[in-house]
Design an enzyme around this catalytic site. Structure first.
Site, PDB file in Angstrom:
ATOM      1  CG  ASP A  52      42.199  30.732  36.246  1.00 33.31           C
ATOM      2  OD1 ASP A  52      41.371  30.045  35.618  1.00 33.31           O
ATOM      3  OD2 ASP A  52      41.938  31.861  36.698  1.00 33.31           O
ATOM      4  CG  HIS A  79      38.500  30.547  37.373  1.00 32.95           C
ATOM      5  ND1 HIS A  79      38.898  31.008  36.155  1.00 32.95           N
ATOM      6  CD2 HIS A  79      37.326  31.178  37.640  1.00 32.95           C
ATOM      7  CE1 HIS A  79      38.023  31.902  35.690  1.00 32.95           C
ATOM      8  NE2 HIS A  79      37.053  32.010  36.585  1.00 32.95           N
ATOM      9  CD  GLU A 117      34.524  34.554  35.153  1.00 32.56           C
ATOM     10  OE1 GLU A 117      34.178  35.379  34.313  1.00 32.56           O
ATOM     11  OE2 GLU A 117      35.661  34.050  35.164  1.00 32.56           O
TER      12      GLU A 117
HETATM   13  C1  TNX Z   1      37.037  37.493  34.439  1.00 37.21           C
HETATM   14  S1  TNX Z   1      37.671  38.969  37.013  1.00 37.21           S
HETATM   15  C2  TNX Z   1      37.756  36.745  35.336  1.00 37.21           C
HETATM   16  C3  TNX Z   1      39.107  36.277  34.977  1.00 37.21           C
HETATM   17  C4  TNX Z   1      39.462  36.623  33.561  1.00 37.21           C
HETATM   18  C5  TNX Z   1      39.008  38.026  33.243  1.00 37.21           C
HETATM   19  C6  TNX Z   1      39.377  38.467  31.859  1.00 37.21           C
HETATM   20  C7  TNX Z   1      37.405  37.562  37.512  1.00 37.21           C
HETATM   21  C8  TNX Z   1      37.148  37.437  38.915  1.00 37.21           C
HETATM   22  N1  TNX Z   1      37.365  36.553  36.631  1.00 37.21           N
HETATM   23  O1  TNX Z   1      39.190  34.894  35.189  1.00 37.21           O
HETATM   24  O2  TNX Z   1      40.833  36.504  33.410  1.00 37.21           O
HETATM   25  O3  TNX Z   1      37.612  38.104  33.376  1.00 37.21           O
HETATM   26  O4  TNX Z   1      39.120  39.830  31.686  1.00 37.21           O
END
Ligand code: TNX
Length: 477
Positions: A147, A210, A274
């Site tokens: 990440d 990430h 994301e």
């Molecule tokens: C969203 S869930 C994310 C993570 C974070 C999390 C914190 C997801 C696919 N992505 O990178 O750690 O929220 O709740």
């Protein structure tokens, strides 16, 4: 009599081992016989295990307890292993009685996810965790290995990934450096350990977002030619892997090659969540790829990017898994999607069915175990944005949302995610995991009609004593 039988059945729910045949409508899956006291007295010395091909299902088992002892039967070693877990739970809870349990899971995929990228987790702690997962009949550990805040696995062809990418100067301004990574040898050993517990490990390398830790190690991976630090803050970065740079694909091809030699799982998680498209839309190299391939939008470029990376998985005969983003128009054929965004599961389930993908349900509102159960659970100020996910809510979760069978055949199971931003130590991880993982175990294992909250709570309290004895931290309830 019916009522009595129901109570006995419920009391057997034993966190995971639920009577898959169901109390209702087939009440014959558990039959009481004889005197429980006698059974308790003899059980220690009289446990017999037998492979019995008549018992249908890879993970199914039959447990018969009577005044001659306990008989464990299954058609596979895994089934026998699960029968042993059930018996161990019954013994620990002092709930042994004369009975016959016919048990098998509702879903084939029952997972927990750990996030050593945000805070490193030692191999020994992962082993402790796997042992507990197995007790509750989870069969999959998903490891989020990379990440923005850390790249945690040795890649021999790209040593900077761990030399630089596995360390950060601090976390959210605390001034304390953080680091750690797994060698390939350690991970192979972990895979074998997990396999002995009938747990499969699925690795995740998150792309194209990430990825700041990898970019910090190899700055050419990103669209803009800037030196980045391994991220010290939580949140989402706009720096993605560049979709227009062949070196990106060459490097991820090698990373995946090396990981495929460590993890025999047929599944490989590519993240995909994301990933803000701002940089891609400004990057001449990304835009050229778009033009060259006749792609109209940057979202289509995302689909193309996944296809490219997936080629490597195809060579290894593996299929990709993704955090489902509904604005990505297409994923590679054979993908498994993860429903994760709050409140969007139904949409994700429908879209996955329409797209021909399998789906795992890990929705924010039920399955995010990084979230607190109550305000005050997490002593870090910046966590105040998180919603609350009490165990009672987890227990209510129906992964198929009441859909008719023909509309949810593509749901393969459930996963609870223990994201690591606020879990700096194993104590935190255990407190986020338990007792909610008891509830999620039943969500994955048992049919809705045999779930019974009041009874579950009694059993959960008994099982918590086992955690206590084993020195495992959990949230008091
Ligand atoms: C969203 S869930 C994310 C993570 C974070 C999390 C914190 C997801 C696919 N992505 O990178 O750690 O929220 O709740």
């Amino acid at each position: 009599m019916k009522k009595q039988l129901f109570a006995i059945l419920c009391s057997l729910c034993v966190l995971a081992p639920l009577l898959a045949q169901g109390v209702i409508p087939q009440p014959n899956s558990v039959v009481t016989q004889g005197d429980g006291r006698v059974a308790r007295a003899v059980i220690k010395g009289h446990t017999t295990e037998r492979i019995n091909g008549q018992i249908p299902g890879q993970e199914a088992y039959r447990l018969t307890i009577n005044d001659r002892g306990a008989l464990l039967e299954a058609s596979t070693e895994c089934g026998l292993f699960y029968a042993r877990q059930t018996l161990a739970q019954l013994v620990a809870a002092d709930s042994v009685a004369c009975m016959v349990i016919n048990d098998s899971p509702r879903y084939a995929y029952r997972a927990l996810m750990l996030d050593p990228a945000r805070h490193f987790i030692t191999i020994d702690n992962l082993k402790r965790y796997i042992t507990l997962m197995a007790r509750y009949k989870y069969n999959t550990l998903h490891l989020h290995l990379s990440d923005d805040q850390g790249f945690r696995v040795e890649i021999k062809a790209y040593p900077q990934l761990t030399k630089i990418g596995s360390r950060r100067t601090e976390t959210e301004g605390n001034g304390v450096p953080h680091g750690g990574f797994y060698t390939q040898r350690e991970l192979k050993d972990l895979v074998a350990f997990a396999s002995d517990h009938f747990v499969e490990i699925i690795p995740e390398i998150d792309v194209p977002g990430h990825s700041v830790a990898a970019i910090a190690a190899y700055p050419y991976l990103t669209c803009r030619d800037t030196l980045l630090q391994v991220r010290t803050e939580i949140g989402v970065s706009k720096d993605l892997l560049c979709a227009g740079n062949e070196r990106v694909f060459g490097m991820y091809d090698t990373i995946i090659d090396e990981l495929c030699r460590i993890f025999p799982s047929r599944k490989f998680h590519l993240g995909g969540d994301e990933a803000p498209l701002d940089h891609w839309s400004q990057c001449p190299k990304c835009q050229k790829v778009k033009q060259d391939h006749g792609l109209k939008t940057n979202q289509e470029l995302m689909s193309w990017f996944f296809d490219r990376v997936n080629r490597t998985l195809q060579r290894h005969g593996k299929s990709p898994l993704f955090w489902f983003e509904l604005d990505v128009p297409r994923y590679p054929a054979g993908s498994t999607m993860y429903a994760w965004r709050h409140g969007l599961s139904m949409k994700a389930i429908d879209a996955a069915r329409d797209g021909g993908y399998q789906i795992v349900c890990a929705p924010g509102e039920y399955a995010y175990f990084d979230y607190p159960e109550a305000r005050g659970d997490i002593p870090f100020k910046s966590s105040s944005w998180m919603g609350l996910t009490p165990m009672s809510k987890v227990y209510l979760f129906d992964p198929s949302y009441g859909l008719p069978a023909d509309k949810c055949a593509h749901i393969i199971g459930v996963e609870a995610t223990i994201w690591g931003e606020y879990t700096p130590t194993m104590e935190y991880i255990f407190a986020r995991t338990f007792p909610r993982a008891f509830a999620m175990a039943e969500v994955g294992w048992s049919q809705m009609q045999v779930r019974c909250w009041d009874d579950f709570l009694v059993r959960a309290h008994k099982e918590a004593k086992f955690l206590e004895k084993s020195g495992v931290n959990y949230r008091k309830f």
